[in-house]
Design a protein around this motif. Structure first.
Motif, PDB file in Angstrom:
ATOM      1  N   THR A  50      -4.662  -9.318 -10.887  1.00 32.55           N
ATOM      2  CA  THR A  50      -4.778  -7.976 -10.348  1.00 32.55           C
ATOM      3  C   THR A  50      -4.413  -7.921  -8.870  1.00 32.55           C
ATOM      4  N   ALA A  52      -2.076  -9.560  -7.237  1.00 32.22           N
ATOM      5  CA  ALA A  52      -0.639  -9.501  -7.000  1.00 32.22           C
ATOM      6  C   ALA A  52      -0.137  -8.074  -7.135  1.00 32.22           C
ATOM      7  N   SER A  53      -0.570  -7.395  -8.209  1.00 29.52           N
ATOM      8  CA  SER A  53      -0.126  -6.010  -8.399  1.00 29.52           C
ATOM      9  C   SER A  53      -0.677  -5.101  -7.318  1.00 29.52           C
ATOM     10  N   VAL A  55      -1.472  -5.774  -4.186  1.00 25.20           N
ATOM     11  CA  VAL A  55      -0.787  -5.926  -2.906  1.00 25.20           C
ATOM     12  C   VAL A  55       0.592  -5.282  -2.955  1.00 25.20           C
ATOM     13  N   GLY A  56       1.311  -5.471  -4.069  1.00 21.06           N
ATOM     14  CA  GLY A  56       2.647  -4.904  -4.175  1.00 21.06           C
ATOM     15  C   GLY A  56       2.632  -3.395  -4.214  1.00 21.06           C
ATOM     16  N   ALA A  57       1.665  -2.836  -4.972  1.00 16.63           N
ATOM     17  CA  ALA A  57       1.629  -1.383  -5.097  1.00 16.63           C
ATOM     18  C   ALA A  57       1.188  -0.734  -3.790  1.00 16.63           C
ATOM     19  N   VAL A  59       2.142  -1.403  -0.924  1.00 16.74           N
ATOM     20  CA  VAL A  59       3.222  -1.311   0.067  1.00 16.74           C
ATOM     21  C   VAL A  59       3.687   0.128   0.211  1.00 16.74           C
ATOM     22  N   LYS A  60       3.892   0.793  -0.939  1.00 13.70           N
ATOM     23  CA  LYS A  60       4.386   2.163  -0.888  1.00 13.70           C
ATOM     24  C   LYS A  60       3.278   3.196  -0.956  1.00 13.70           C
ATOM     25  N   ARG A  63      -2.885   4.195   0.225  1.00 14.41           N
ATOM     26  CA  ARG A  63      -4.211   4.781  -0.002  1.00 14.41           C
ATOM     27  C   ARG A  63      -4.975   4.057  -1.091  1.00 14.41           C
ATOM     28  N   SER A 142      -4.609  -4.762 -12.956  1.00 13.61           N
ATOM     29  CA  SER A 142      -3.224  -4.656 -12.502  1.00 13.61           C
ATOM     30  C   SER A 142      -2.632  -3.322 -12.922  1.00 13.61           C
ATOM     31  N   ALA A 143      -2.877  -2.943 -14.179  1.00 12.88           N
ATOM     32  CA  ALA A 143      -2.383  -1.644 -14.630  1.00 12.88           C
ATOM     33  C   ALA A 143      -3.044  -0.514 -13.864  1.00 12.88           C
ATOM     34  N   LEU A 146      -1.311  -0.121 -10.437  1.00 18.17           N
ATOM     35  CA  LEU A 146       0.012   0.493 -10.547  1.00 18.17           C
ATOM     36  C   LEU A 146      -0.088   1.956 -10.932  1.00 18.17           C
ATOM     37  N   ALA A 149      -1.265   4.078  -7.982  1.00 20.76           N
ATOM     38  CA  ALA A 149      -0.229   4.301  -6.972  1.00 20.76           C
ATOM     39  C   ALA A 149       0.659   5.473  -7.337  1.00 20.76           C
ATOM     40  N   GLN A 150       0.843   5.694  -8.645  1.00 21.89           N
ATOM     41  CA  GLN A 150       1.706   6.803  -9.064  1.00 21.89           C
ATOM     42  C   GLN A 150       0.934   8.111  -9.124  1.00 21.89           C
ATOM     43  N   ASP A 151      -0.319   8.058  -9.590  1.00 23.67           N
ATOM     44  CA  ASP A 151      -1.054   9.286  -9.870  1.00 23.67           C
ATOM     45  C   ASP A 151      -2.527   8.989  -9.713  1.00 23.67           C
TER      46      ASP A 151
ATOM     47  N   GLY B  19       4.231 -10.397 -10.285  1.00 23.35           N
ATOM     48  CA  GLY B  19       3.401  -9.200 -10.173  1.00 23.35           C
ATOM     49  C   GLY B  19       3.692  -8.418  -8.906  1.00 23.35           C
ATOM     50  N   PHE B  20       3.849  -9.130  -7.812  1.00 25.95           N
ATOM     51  CA  PHE B  20       4.083  -8.467  -6.541  1.00 25.95           C
ATOM     52  C   PHE B  20       5.395  -7.694  -6.561  1.00 25.95           C
ATOM     53  N   ALA B  23       5.263  -4.654  -8.775  1.00 28.64           N
ATOM     54  CA  ALA B  23       4.514  -3.564  -8.144  1.00 28.64           C
ATOM     55  C   ALA B  23       5.356  -2.903  -7.051  1.00 28.64           C
ATOM     56  N   GLN B 340       4.557  -2.504 -18.872  1.00 30.67           N
ATOM     57  CA  GLN B 340       4.445  -3.364 -17.716  1.00 30.67           C
ATOM     58  C   GLN B 340       4.851  -4.770 -18.085  1.00 30.67           C
TER      59      GLN B 340
END
Lengths: 188, 396
Positions: A50, A52-53, A55-57, A59-60, A63, A142-143, A146, A149-151, B19-20, B23, B340
């Motif tokens: 979780t 990894a996702s 941190v990546g999400a 970025v954009k 919040r 993780s889901a 993600l 981040a979208q909604d 994963g990173f 995302a 995903q």
């Protein structure tokens, strides 16, 4: 197979003897190690998935950072279940009062063996359920990151999925505690 | 351990390595223009209005330093933004995702090489050509400069063989192509000249693209799991589109003659795809649009396109087969974002961004030429309007 017939007291004639000659202290400490170790593996695996996702999400969508740490906390909780049970179990393991080569003649062997097996399998209960729970919370978390981040309205809904996933770990610790309730290592 | 790479991973291990990056690409997905943005842009009367509206979108950063935008400038800025994002993803990627992203760039490298070859033969300067190259397909600058520098002499062609065919990542496709053309394996560079001279550049480009697509497809299938499923579907649709386009574009050209069809056109169709092999057999025999529509009839997915053919007949005022394919493919690419832990979303992201850039250029051209009636012909991406699976709230 050996061509010598073993006649001393310490032969192991078959698996039955091998397994029953394993010391209950060994069983108990293995149980504690399995319970703690697998719980932590499950928690770590879940946090890896979780985090990894997350941190990546972030970025954009910065919040989501604070809210989605809840997923990491759920994973951490499975490790805490492992620690709690390990502490309970290790308090049951007690060494004999007289340190001597042989046990005393009225050593309660039944209780001794019962305690050993009970602690071992109680640790297994917790360890295996927590590894499943940890991975499950990780994938759902993780889901969740993600989706959030979208909604942002998705966060609470997917959190409910995670709550059910972490309930699996609670099942493990409840059964583990009940399993090991009557275990009492004799001291004399 | 350094150098050890982990594979693709299933649901429980994908996030460890990828994963990173996944995302990140989903974050970029929220940067696509929304329905409201397209609505505002369509209402603009001048390009200055369009610039003001774009500043509130994700493109604001890219165009804020320009005094005024024009369609080519807008395309360049939007493309540069996409390329920056793509290389950010590529920098963070590990194997096998890194190879996958490299495969996506090979398509643009092939186009760049073709552009350089074609431009050199028609005598344009190297700097002009290099400025026109697609930024995603840029390999080493020195190699790229050498391609326009070759001259049509035996020495020049052997130089071309040694720079283009060996140094570029897509060199292996040229090698394979030359091998299939010559019956024996070529070891002498001067034999290359014979092959490259006789073959027209268009056929060369289609053949190289066919080899590239087949290689990419084989790679995706070897990754297995959900990536193979989703990317397999997307690439099969791509192969079908190529086959149909090759057939369509060859009408009214010498390639349409029966002899040429069997020897040349047949070899341009990729050897995979939903239409392969029965459909491509039918396509190969089609020599006008009616037969083409007939060839597409058995395939339910392409039937709407075939019906548009037979209804509009010869005139194609408000129907372009390219537009229909864009619409069809946008639906497929949106679906790639639905699940995903697979690589399909990276490929879909690049393609959808390309479509968005086409949309922006279309809208800006319509505004510039005051053809507001045509402005509705862009293809909306992630639109909430239809009941499409990809439609949903996006962005923050």
């Amino acid at each position: 197979m050996s061509t010598y017939d073993c006649t001393t007291y310490y032969c192991n004639n078959g698996w039955n003897e091998v397994i029953s000659h394993l010391s209950p202290y060994s069983w108990a400490n293995w149980g504690i190690a399995i319970g703690l170790g697998f719980s932590v593996v499950g928690a770590a695996w879940g946090i890896w998935l979780t985090g990894a996702s997350l941190v990546g999400a972030a970025v954009k969508a910065p919040r989501i950072r604070s809210k989605n740490l809840v997923s990491v906390i759920f994973c951490e909780a499975t490790a805490i279940y492992g620690v709690i049970l390990a502490i309970i179990l290790l308090n049951k393991v007690a060494s004999p009062k007289d340190v001597s080569y042989n046990f005393s003649s009225n050593w309660p062997w039944a209780n001794f063996y019962f305690a050993g097996y009970s602690v071992f399998f109680s640790g297994c209960s917790v360890g295996f359920t927590n590894i499943a729970s940890g991975i499950s919370v990780g994938i759902a978390g993780s889901a969740c990151a993600l989706g959030d981040a979208q909604d942002s309205s998705l966060f609470v809904k997917i959190l409910i999925v995670e709550i059910f996933a972490s309930a699996l770990g609670i099942f493990g610790i409840i059964v583990g505690i009940i399993q090991s309730n009557n275990a009492m290592f004799p001291t004399q | 351990m350094p150098g050890q790479t982990v594979g693709l991973g299933g649901m429980s291990t994908f996030n460890m390595q990828h994963g990173f990056v996944e995302a990140l690409v989903r974050g970029f997905r929220s940067g696509f223009l929304q329905d409201e943005s397209y609505h505002h842009l369509s209402q603009c009367d001048t390009l200055e209005d369009m610039k003001l509206n774009l500043q509130e979108t994700d493109y604001g950063q890219s165009i804020q330093n320009d005094a005024a935008i024009s369609p080519p400038l807008l395309e360049q800025r939007a493309l540069q933004k996409m390329v920056t994002e793509f290389f950010y993803l590529r920098a963070q990627a590990v194997e096998p995702l890194a190879t996958f992203l490299d495969y996506i760039t090979y398509e643009y490298m092939i186009e760049n090489i073709m552009l350089l070859l074609r431009g050199t033969i028609s005598g344009r300067s190297a700097n002009d050509l290099l400025a026109q190259c697609h930024p995603l397909g840029i390999f080493s600058e020195s190699t790229m400069r050498q391609i326009p520098g070759f001259d049509a002499s035996p020495r020049g062609y052997s130089d071309l063989y040694e720079t283009v065919l060996v140094d570029t990542p897509v060199g292996v496709y040229f090698q394979r192509y030359i091998d299939t053309q010559a019956k024996t394996k070529i070891t002498v560079a001067s034999d290359v000249r014979g092959v490259l001279e006789e073959v027209q550049l268009e056929i060369l480009k289609h053949s190289i693209m066919k080899l590239y697509l087949e290689d990419f497809y084989a790679f995706c299938v070897s990754l297995g799991g959900e990536t193979a499923e989703i990317m397999g579907g997307l690439l099969r649709a791509r192969a079908d589109r190529n086959a149909i386009n090759i057939t369509l574009n060859s009408f009214n050209t010498p390639l349409n003659e029966p002899a040429m069809r069997d020897n040349y056109r047949k070899n341009l169709y990729p050897s995979f795809g939903d239409m392969y092999p029965e459909g491509t057999e039918l396509l190969q025999r089609a020599d006008d649009e009616a037969k083409l529509a007939q060839a597409l009839q058995p395939f339910a997915i392409y039937r709407p396109i075939a019906e548009r053919f037979s209804h509009t007949g010869g005139a194609h005022d408000d129907f372009s087969v390219d537009d229909e394919f864009y619409r069809h493919e946008v639906k497929l690419y949106e679906l790639a974002f639905e699940s995903q832990m697979h690589f399909g979303c990276f490929y879909a992201y690049v393609k959808l961004k390309e479509q968005e850039i086409r949309n922006l250029v279309w809208i800006s051209e319509c505004i510039l030429q005051r053809r507001k009636d045509q402005i509705g012909k862009y293809v909306p991406i992630f639109s909430k309007a239809d009941n499409r699976p990809g439609a949903g709230k996006g962005g923050h």
